[in-house]
Write a protein that holds these residues in place. Structure first.
Motif, PDB file in Angstrom:
ATOM      1  N   LEU A 776       1.839 -39.552 -34.579  1.00  0.00           N
ATOM      2  CA  LEU A 776       0.643 -39.877 -33.799  1.00  0.00           C
ATOM      3  C   LEU A 776       1.028 -40.206 -32.357  1.00  0.00           C
ATOM      4  O   LEU A 776       0.727 -41.280 -31.826  1.00  0.00           O
ATOM      5  CB  LEU A 776      -0.107 -41.034 -34.448  1.00  0.00           C
ATOM      6  N   GLU A 778       1.935 -38.313 -28.238  1.00  0.00           N
ATOM      7  CA  GLU A 778       1.805 -37.150 -27.366  1.00  0.00           C
ATOM      8  C   GLU A 778       2.702 -37.369 -26.149  1.00  0.00           C
ATOM      9  O   GLU A 778       3.213 -38.474 -25.935  1.00  0.00           O
ATOM     10  CB  GLU A 778       0.362 -36.954 -26.927  1.00  0.00           C
ATOM     11  N   LEU A 788      -0.944 -41.887 -29.201  1.00  0.00           N
ATOM     12  CA  LEU A 788      -2.231 -41.270 -28.868  1.00  0.00           C
ATOM     13  C   LEU A 788      -3.182 -42.343 -28.354  1.00  0.00           C
ATOM     14  O   LEU A 788      -3.285 -43.428 -28.947  1.00  0.00           O
ATOM     15  CB  LEU A 788      -2.836 -40.612 -30.096  1.00  0.00           C
ATOM     16  N   TYR A 793      -7.761 -41.027 -30.758  1.00  0.00           N
ATOM     17  CA  TYR A 793      -7.470 -41.382 -32.152  1.00  0.00           C
ATOM     18  C   TYR A 793      -7.668 -42.877 -32.343  1.00  0.00           C
ATOM     19  O   TYR A 793      -7.051 -43.691 -31.650  1.00  0.00           O
ATOM     20  CB  TYR A 793      -6.027 -41.003 -32.503  1.00  0.00           C
ATOM     21  N   ASP A 845      -7.983 -32.376 -42.874  1.00  0.00           N
ATOM     22  CA  ASP A 845      -8.293 -32.872 -41.535  1.00  0.00           C
ATOM     23  C   ASP A 845      -9.526 -33.770 -41.535  1.00  0.00           C
ATOM     24  O   ASP A 845      -9.924 -34.278 -40.491  1.00  0.00           O
ATOM     25  CB  ASP A 845      -8.476 -31.715 -40.551  1.00  0.00           C
ATOM     26  N   TYR A 858      -5.921 -35.672 -36.666  1.00  0.00           N
ATOM     27  CA  TYR A 858      -4.504 -35.878 -36.341  1.00  0.00           C
ATOM     28  C   TYR A 858      -3.685 -36.277 -37.574  1.00  0.00           C
ATOM     29  O   TYR A 858      -2.451 -36.177 -37.559  1.00  0.00           O
ATOM     30  CB  TYR A 858      -4.356 -36.968 -35.279  1.00  0.00           C
TER      31      TYR A 858
END
Length: 901
Positions: A776, A778, A788, A793, A845, A858
């Motif tokens: 989780l 980026e 994130l 999220y 998902d 995610y």
């Protein structure tokens, strides 16, 4: 002539000189405690308060006192019933009227109107829930004194018109906090930095147990509130208010729960208006409400919020103030009058007595409202119950956000495909008007209607846990049916003792809330912006947390059912165990099998795990304990006919449970769970890690915050100065460090130990170089990995669906798909090192079952738990809250299975 002049002069004199206003037959708090309630630096403990309650009840004909159960530490809880002497003579009549109107069964509107006229509104006032919030406990003393001693028109009117129930929520914590605070002779050093939680097990979370009723205190309260009395208004005192204000109160911000009757919400508004109006009349500024406060009416489980699901007006205030004088700081935005804060308060020094005075005024505002509106309060209580009964007796659609979204989505798709002509918003409000047919396709769709009831089949694998779930409903005032013989419904056969819960009863909102998913609105600060944090959980559906299997009913049911009386708890059907010379089998699916195993091991019996069936095997001489648990808890034990060739002996592990100075609530809940199921454990603290005393344990358990995580962050305790802590508690001080403690923990595992982490501490595995990483994240503009952001999220406490590997020992006895409690919990990506295996993963998902999951996609293909070998030992990291507040019975076995060798 002189007499006519003298009487008003005496009245004026008494009104002017404080305590002279009070009749002398009731002992004043100052005389009893040795200080005035609200004096700076002074606190009373519960032992002193208890003796005062008993003394006032003996001295005053305005009070009845009744014992209502014992606390977790064995102190007595009392219900104080305060009203006029005449009302108290007929108290059972008024209690009966409150019950009848609250349950709304078998009454016509005209009969209810008559009962409302005959009855007296019942108002609940409590204090002391969170023991370091000392205003709440001490306002009870002052309020009781004024109600029993004053003889002015105002008080006499309240006593004549209202039945007042007074309740101390947490006696154990009151003694702990007050004794700790008062032990310091130097007043300036007095503090509340106690070494342990102010409830034996759960501290602040004692206000998170009001739909589960695990704790003795909550169970005591539930019987009084939901079975015996059914008050119309519940006033729950708390601390503290937002900076720059004095008190936060009703009305509350959105969202409110969609299952509520609208009369409930407007009822809260009415009481809230009376409260702020009184403070303004008395020149008491600083009341904050609506969007200027953090409190909503969404969540179930708190003392103030749970009554909403029983049509009771729940009131929470959070007030500032402590025995140690404090300061109201200058906050610029809190100096601007607005609807949420119409009367700002000036910055100033603040004294304890000021908070007591505010609290008493707020109590009287509610009593005044009840006295003026008693008939309407009682009738509205009936009306909400009647509405619930009617909605549960016919087709009804609760207007969840998902339905509005579906209606709009369907229309937008029709416009996009050309089936509907695009219409621009019109009118003053520029609203998007959607044709009625789209409304009807959602809100008249039979598949979207509310169930009229639920069937809990007696043949499910862990019926004992299902019984615990049903008993939570019963403790909360719901009535249920149990089948007296087998029956068939909807083409499915249900065995005797199956349970039916119908929704055509007054507490229907509670039933729906315990069975159905919560549909939390997508609540953000602005479109595309960060989420607005829920007050507590976003989703909590108890049947899902407990893994209870149930079927929905959409019409009335005809079956051989016996209605159980209000408040009468169920027992799991007793299981008779045939005699066997081979041995006995305990099912792996039953949580209560672990209770039997722990009793057997403690008594010196041999227990084995069948690695083929995953069940437990007990030698013949353990029969007495097996039979006892089968009869008492309904565990489906059975005599074995053959002995499996794949039996593995199990033994107890020496369990260490992590805690720290001040106390960990998640750890405290696990202590409670362990004691219910017979697991033996000892606590350890940060200093025990650094000094390597942990080598005494076979397994270490960290629940929630504790171990510093992979990025170096971790939980930092609010530690007092060591000089202020008595020697007996200094071993609890300290905190785990990344530089030293993490290395000691790794060494412990490498030498053969096992560490189990649950929840946020599980993120420590990201830094162990075992091929487990955080999915989780980026890359930011600088190319650095960062979590994130919340606008992408965000999953506050909710329930998700996950798949697990049932072949793994940690998951024995569990189904292949489970419901997990998830609170922005760690999840994992596994590399190809070969030293790690997965316990389960989120395969879709859209895993959300109940609550709110922004950016849930995610989570697809992330792992919820990992097991890694590290030297001779093991690290087990489980991200979700598998022991969540002792509610998540569906996932207890993920922990229990690991506590044997």
């Amino acid at each position: 002539m002189r007499r006519k002049i003298l009487v008003p002069l005496i009245t004026l004199f008494l009104a002017t000189y404080g305590e002279a206003t009070f009749a002398q037959q009731v002992t004043s708090p100052k005389r009893h405690f040795g200080f005035r309630i609200g004096d700076d630096y002074m606190l009373a403990n519960y032992k002193q308060m208890e003796s005062y309650f008993l003394k006032v009840a003996q001295e005053s004909d305005r009070v009845l006192i009744r014992e209502a159960g014992l606390t977790e530490e064995g102190r007595k809880q009392y219900l104080l019933i305060v009203s006029s002497p005449e009302n108290l003579k007929h108290i059972e009549k008024y209690r009966g009227i409150s019950q009848r109107l609250g349950r709304a069964e078998g009454l016509t509107d005209s009969e209810a109107l008559q009962l409302a006229k005959e009855g007296k509104p019942v108002v609940w006032i409590d204090g002391g829930m969170h023991s370091n919030e000392t205003v709440g406990s001490h306002q009870l003393i002052e309020t009781l004194y004024q109600l029993t001693s004053r003889n002015d028109e105002e008080i006499l009117r309240y006593l004549d018109k209202v039945i007042i129930l007074m309740w101390h929520v947490n006696p154990d914590g009151q003694d702990l906090i007050a004794d700790w605070y008062m032990q310091y002779e130097d007043k300036e050093k007095r503090n509340m930095h106690i070494p342990v939680l102010y409830h034996k097990y759960v501290g602040h979370d004692n206000n998170r147990d009001y739909f589960m009723f695990n704790l003795k205190e909550t169970e005591n309260l539930a019987k009084v509130m939901y079975i015996d009395w059914l008050p119309q208004i519940i006033y729950n005192h708390h601390q503290t208010s937002p900076d720059g204000t004095i008190v936060a109160g009703p009305p509350y911000r959105d969202p409110f729960n969609h299952v509520f009757d609208p009369l409930l919400i407007t009822g809260i508004d009415g009481v809230g208006a009376a409260m702020i109006n009184r403070l303004n009349v008395e020149d008491k500024p600083g009341y904050v409400r609506l969007d200027q406060s953090t409190f909503s009416t969404w969540w179930n489980g708190g003392l103030r919020t749970a009554p909403y699901f029983r049509n009771m007006i729940g009131i929470l205030t959070e007030i500032t103030g402590n025995p140690t004088p404090s300061v109201i700081p200058a906050v610029a935005e809190r100096q601007i009058p607005r609807n949420g804060l119409p009367n700002p308060v000036d910055p100033q020094k603040w004294h304890f007595r000021q908070s007591i005075d505010y609290s008493v005024s707020l109590n009287f505002a509610i009593l005044d409202y009840a006295a003026r509106n008693g008939d309407q309060l009682l009738y509205n209580f009936y009306k909400m119950g009647k509405n619930s009964i009617e909605r549960g007796s016919r087709d009804h659609w609760t207007k969840y956000p998902k339905f509005a979204e579906a209606m709009e989505r369907s229309y937008d798709e029709a416009v996009k495909s050309g089936k509907e002509a695009k219409k621009e918003p019109t009118g003053y409000y520029r609203s998007k008007i959607i044709p009625d047919s789209y409304y009807e396709s959602v809100y008249k769709n039979p598949s979207n209607r509310d169930p009229r009831g639920y069937i809990i089949s007696a043949d499910q694998p862990d019926f004992g846990t299902a019984i615990k779930f049903v008993n939570a409903l019963i403790k909360g005032g719901v009535y249920v049916y149990q089948s007296t013989s087998d029956f068939t419904y909807g083409g499915k056969r249900y065995p005797k003792n199956s349970i039916v819960v119908k929704t055509n009863q007054a507490f229907r909102p509670q039933i729906l809330d315990m069975f159905e998913p919560q549909d939390h609105p997508h609540d953000v600060q602005y479109p595309g912006g960060p989420p607005v944090r829920p007050y507590d959980a976003a989703g909590w559906t108890l049947a899902m947390q407990m893994g209870v299997e149930y079927d929905r009913i959409y019409e009335d049911i005809t079956a051989p059912l016996e209605r159980k009386p209000y408040g009468e708890l169920l027992k799991a059907p007793s299981v008779e165990v045939s005699v066997s010379k081979v041995g006995y089998i305990l099912p792996a699916q039953s949580n209560d099998s672990f209770l039997a195993i722990n009793r057997l091991l403690k008594s010196g019996h041999r227990v084995y795990r069948d690695e083929q069936s995953k069940d437990f095997f007990v030698e013949p001489r353990g029969r007495d304990i097996v039979v006892q648990v089968a009869r008492e808890y309904g565990v489906r034990a059975r005599g074995a006919t053959v002995k499996s060739s794949r039996l593995k002996p199990i033994e107890k592990l020496k369990i260490g449970l992590y805690d720290y100075y001040g106390g960990s609530m998640p750890s405290g809940w696990v202590r409670w769970i362990f004691e219910q199921y017979g697991f033996e454990y000892r606590q350890f603290f940060p200093q025990d890690v650094d000094s390597r005393k942990i080598d005494d344990f076979d397994v270490l358990i960290f629940v929630g915050q504790g171990i510093p995580t992979g990025d170096g962050s971790g939980y930092r305790s609010r530690l007092p100065e060591a000089s202020l802590v008595p020697e007996a508690y200094r071993h609890m001080l300290g905190e785990l460090s990344r530089d030293k403690s993490v290395g000691v923990l790794k060494e412990y595992v490498e030498k053969g130990g096992k560490i189990i982490t649950i929840g946020s501490s599980s993120a420590w595995v990201y830094g162990l170089n075992i091929g487990v990483t955080n999915p989780l994240v980026e890359r930011n503009e600088e190319g650095k990995e960062v979590p994130l952001p919340s606008n992408k999220y965000y999953i506050p406490t909710s329930i998700l669906r996950a798949d697990i590997d049932v072949s793994k020992p940690e998951n024995y006895g569990m189904p292949a798909q489970i419901n997990i409690v998830f609170n922005n919990s760690p999840v994992f990506r596994i590399g190809e090192s070969g030293q790690v295996y997965s316990l389960g993963k989120i395969s879709t998902d859209k895993p959300l079952l109940s609550g709110w999951a922004h950016g849930q996609h995610y989570l697809k293909d992330t792992h919820i738990g990992v097991v890694a070998t590290l030297g001779k030992g093991k690290v087990v990291a489980i991200g979700p809250e598998i022991t969540n507040r002792a509610q998540a019975h569906a996932t207890f076995k993920m922990l229990f299975n690991q506590l044997y060798k």
